[in-house]
Motif scaffolding. Sequence first.
Motif, PDB file in Angstrom:
ATOM      1  N   GLY A  62       0.823  -1.210   0.000  1.00  0.00           N
ATOM      2  CA  GLY A  62       0.000   0.000   0.000  1.00  0.00           C
ATOM      3  C   GLY A  62       0.851   1.250   0.000  1.00  0.00           C
ATOM      4  O   GLY A  62       1.997   1.239  -0.466  1.00  0.00           O
ATOM      5  N   TYR A  63       0.288   2.323   0.520  1.00  0.00           N
ATOM      6  CA  TYR A  63       0.974   3.618   0.559  1.00  0.00           C
ATOM      7  C   TYR A  63       0.775   4.242   1.927  1.00  0.00           C
ATOM      8  O   TYR A  63      -0.269   4.097   2.536  1.00  0.00           O
ATOM      9  N   ARG A  64       1.792   4.947   2.369  1.00  0.00           N
ATOM     10  CA  ARG A  64       1.724   5.665   3.641  1.00  0.00           C
ATOM     11  C   ARG A  64       2.195   7.091   3.420  1.00  0.00           C
ATOM     12  O   ARG A  64       3.023   7.350   2.555  1.00  0.00           O
ATOM     13  N   PRO A  65       1.681   8.014   4.221  1.00  0.00           N
ATOM     14  CA  PRO A  65       2.172   9.394   4.087  1.00  0.00           C
ATOM     15  C   PRO A  65       3.618   9.484   4.562  1.00  0.00           C
ATOM     16  O   PRO A  65       4.014   8.791   5.496  1.00  0.00           O
ATOM     17  N   THR A  66       4.391  10.314   3.891  1.00  0.00           N
ATOM     18  CA  THR A  66       5.761  10.583   4.324  1.00  0.00           C
ATOM     19  C   THR A  66       5.706  11.610   5.458  1.00  0.00           C
ATOM     20  O   THR A  66       4.627  12.122   5.799  1.00  0.00           O
ATOM     21  N   GLU A  67       6.852  11.948   5.998  1.00  0.00           N
ATOM     22  CA  GLU A  67       6.895  13.004   7.015  1.00  0.00           C
ATOM     23  C   GLU A  67       6.342  14.302   6.423  1.00  0.00           C
ATOM     24  O   GLU A  67       5.588  15.020   7.078  1.00  0.00           O
ATOM     25  N   LEU A  68       6.698  14.583   5.171  1.00  0.00           N
ATOM     26  CA  LEU A  68       6.180  15.787   4.506  1.00  0.00           C
ATOM     27  C   LEU A  68       4.659  15.709   4.373  1.00  0.00           C
ATOM     28  O   LEU A  68       3.954  16.686   4.634  1.00  0.00           O
ATOM     29  N   GLY A  69       4.144  14.557   3.998  1.00  0.00           N
ATOM     30  CA  GLY A  69       2.693  14.383   3.894  1.00  0.00           C
ATOM     31  C   GLY A  69       2.009  14.526   5.243  1.00  0.00           C
ATOM     32  O   GLY A  69       0.967  15.181   5.359  1.00  0.00           O
ATOM     33  N   ARG A  70       2.608  13.936   6.284  1.00  0.00           N
ATOM     34  CA  ARG A  70       2.029  14.056   7.628  1.00  0.00           C
ATOM     35  C   ARG A  70       2.025  15.501   8.110  1.00  0.00           C
ATOM     36  O   ARG A  70       1.144  15.899   8.863  1.00  0.00           O
ATOM     37  N   SER A  71       2.983  16.290   7.631  1.00  0.00           N
ATOM     38  CA  SER A  71       3.030  17.693   8.067  1.00  0.00           C
ATOM     39  C   SER A  71       1.864  18.505   7.517  1.00  0.00           C
ATOM     40  O   SER A  71       1.608  19.611   7.984  1.00  0.00           O
ATOM     41  N   LEU A  72       1.136  17.965   6.549  1.00  0.00           N
ATOM     42  CA  LEU A  72      -0.046  18.652   6.008  1.00  0.00           C
ATOM     43  C   LEU A  72      -1.317  18.365   6.813  1.00  0.00           C
ATOM     44  O   LEU A  72      -2.358  18.962   6.562  1.00  0.00           O
ATOM     45  N   ARG A  73      -1.250  17.480   7.792  1.00  0.00           N
ATOM     46  CA  ARG A  73      -2.448  17.148   8.576  1.00  0.00           C
ATOM     47  C   ARG A  73      -3.098  18.370   9.216  1.00  0.00           C
ATOM     48  O   ARG A  73      -4.318  18.527   9.139  1.00  0.00           O
ATOM     49  N   PRO A  74      -2.321  19.283   9.830  1.00  0.00           N
ATOM     50  CA  PRO A  74      -2.973  20.470  10.401  1.00  0.00           C
ATOM     51  C   PRO A  74      -3.743  21.276   9.347  1.00  0.00           C
ATOM     52  O   PRO A  74      -4.836  21.773   9.626  1.00  0.00           O
ATOM     53  N   LEU A  75      -3.194  21.383   8.149  1.00  0.00           N
ATOM     54  CA  LEU A  75      -3.887  22.110   7.081  1.00  0.00           C
ATOM     55  C   LEU A  75      -5.210  21.428   6.739  1.00  0.00           C
ATOM     56  O   LEU A  75      -6.241  22.084   6.600  1.00  0.00           O
ATOM     57  N   ILE A  76      -5.192  20.111   6.648  1.00  0.00           N
ATOM     58  CA  ILE A  76      -6.413  19.360   6.330  1.00  0.00           C
ATOM     59  C   ILE A  76      -7.451  19.541   7.434  1.00  0.00           C
ATOM     60  O   ILE A  76      -8.640  19.755   7.153  1.00  0.00           O
ATOM     61  N   LEU A  77      -7.017  19.504   8.687  1.00  0.00           N
ATOM     62  CA  LEU A  77      -7.949  19.687   9.807  1.00  0.00           C
ATOM     63  C   LEU A  77      -8.587  21.068   9.771  1.00  0.00           C
ATOM     64  O   LEU A  77      -9.807  21.213   9.952  1.00  0.00           O
ATOM     65  N   VAL A  78      -7.773  22.091   9.551  1.00  0.00           N
ATOM     66  CA  VAL A  78      -8.283  23.466   9.520  1.00  0.00           C
ATOM     67  C   VAL A  78      -9.188  23.675   8.310  1.00  0.00           C
ATOM     68  O   VAL A  78     -10.238  24.315   8.421  1.00  0.00           O
ATOM     69  N   LEU A  79      -8.824  23.129   7.153  1.00  0.00           N
ATOM     70  CA  LEU A  79      -9.679  23.260   5.965  1.00  0.00           C
ATOM     71  C   LEU A  79     -11.034  22.596   6.177  1.00  0.00           C
ATOM     72  O   LEU A  79     -12.070  23.145   5.790  1.00  0.00           O
ATOM     73  N   ALA A  80     -11.028  21.424   6.796  1.00  0.00           N
ATOM     74  CA  ALA A  80     -12.298  20.735   7.057  1.00  0.00           C
ATOM     75  C   ALA A  80     -13.168  21.553   8.007  1.00  0.00           C
ATOM     76  O   ALA A  80     -14.376  21.712   7.781  1.00  0.00           O
ATOM     77  N   ALA A  81     -12.569  22.088   9.048  1.00  0.00           N
ATOM     78  CA  ALA A  81     -13.334  22.919   9.992  1.00  0.00           C
ATOM     79  C   ALA A  81     -13.851  24.170   9.290  1.00  0.00           C
ATOM     80  O   ALA A  81     -14.991  24.587   9.518  1.00  0.00           O
ATOM     81  N   TRP A  82     -13.040  24.763   8.446  1.00  0.00           N
ATOM     82  CA  TRP A  82     -13.468  25.950   7.693  1.00  0.00           C
ATOM     83  C   TRP A  82     -14.647  25.591   6.792  1.00  0.00           C
ATOM     84  O   TRP A  82     -15.611  26.353   6.685  1.00  0.00           O
ATOM     85  N   GLY A  83     -14.593  24.413   6.174  1.00  0.00           N
ATOM     86  CA  GLY A  83     -15.687  23.960   5.320  1.00  0.00           C
ATOM     87  C   GLY A  83     -16.983  23.748   6.081  1.00  0.00           C
ATOM     88  O   GLY A  83     -18.070  23.858   5.523  1.00  0.00           O
ATOM     89  N   ASN A  84     -16.891  23.453   7.367  1.00  0.00           N
ATOM     90  CA  ASN A  84     -18.081  23.225   8.194  1.00  0.00           C
ATOM     91  C   ASN A  84     -18.648  24.500   8.796  1.00  0.00           C
ATOM     92  O   ASN A  84     -19.794  24.506   9.254  1.00  0.00           O
ATOM     93  N   ARG A  85     -17.908  25.558   8.834  1.00  0.00           N
ATOM     94  CA  ARG A  85     -18.327  26.733   9.614  1.00  0.00           C
ATOM     95  C   ARG A  85     -19.629  27.369   9.147  1.00  0.00           C
ATOM     96  O   ARG A  85     -20.325  27.987   9.942  1.00  0.00           O
ATOM     97  N   GLU A  86     -19.993  27.219   7.896  1.00  0.00           N
ATOM     98  CA  GLU A  86     -21.239  27.788   7.383  1.00  0.00           C
ATOM     99  C   GLU A  86     -22.431  26.852   7.571  1.00  0.00           C
ATOM    100  O   GLU A  86     -23.556  27.227   7.297  1.00  0.00           O
ATOM    101  N   LEU A  87     -22.156  25.629   8.017  1.00  0.00           N
ATOM    102  CA  LEU A  87     -23.227  24.633   8.163  1.00  0.00           C
ATOM    103  C   LEU A  87     -23.714  24.563   9.605  1.00  0.00           C
ATOM    104  O   LEU A  87     -22.922  24.659  10.542  1.00  0.00           O
ATOM    105  N   GLU A  88     -24.994  24.354   9.757  1.00  0.00           N
ATOM    106  CA  GLU A  88     -25.541  24.073  11.078  1.00  0.00           C
ATOM    107  C   GLU A  88     -24.930  22.756  11.550  1.00  0.00           C
ATOM    108  O   GLU A  88     -24.683  21.863  10.733  1.00  0.00           O
ATOM    109  N   PRO A  89     -24.694  22.598  12.846  1.00  0.00           N
ATOM    110  CA  PRO A  89     -24.078  21.358  13.339  1.00  0.00           C
ATOM    111  C   PRO A  89     -24.757  20.083  12.845  1.00  0.00           C
ATOM    112  O   PRO A  89     -24.077  19.109  12.528  1.00  0.00           O
TER     113      PRO A  89
END
Length: 147
Positions: free
Chosen positions: A69-96
């Motif tokens: 299979g495939y695993r994220p590299t250290e560089l790929g893992r360093s993007l996790r905070p960006l993905i978390l923040v983008l997902a939260a930003w995508g939810n901010r306009e939606l009712e819970p």
Amino acid sequence: MAARIEDCPLARAVDRIGDWRTLELLHETLNGVHDVRRMRENLGVTAATLRERLDAAVATGLVAPHGDGYRPTELGRSLRPLILVLAAWGNRELEPGRRGLVLVDARTGQEVEPVVVDRHTGRRVDTADHVFRAGPAAGPELRSRYA
């Protein structure tokens, strides 16, 4: 495709990531999906499309082959905070109740809202107290914008 302004970190980051599908692929691997068959099912893509995406992510150093299979590299893992923040930003306009995916504390199950803070001071950096300025390697275009 090369960044429009080579010394701009935002342009370089977008150029390196490519498009949103790279983040989607990284999201899968960061969530423990490493098997190509399962990735393909989860992403709803053809084998050829997934192969193209994986090859591009390998070429940019974001994922690496690992076993069958495939695993994220250290560089790929360093993007996790960006993905978390983008997902939260995508939810901010939606009712819970209309959110299809939420970030929760694994221990409590409570939904959390990520923020970006300075590693050294712990202060939030999404305020007017923090601004961009030209760095030591900035070229003329960035220096003229961020004097």
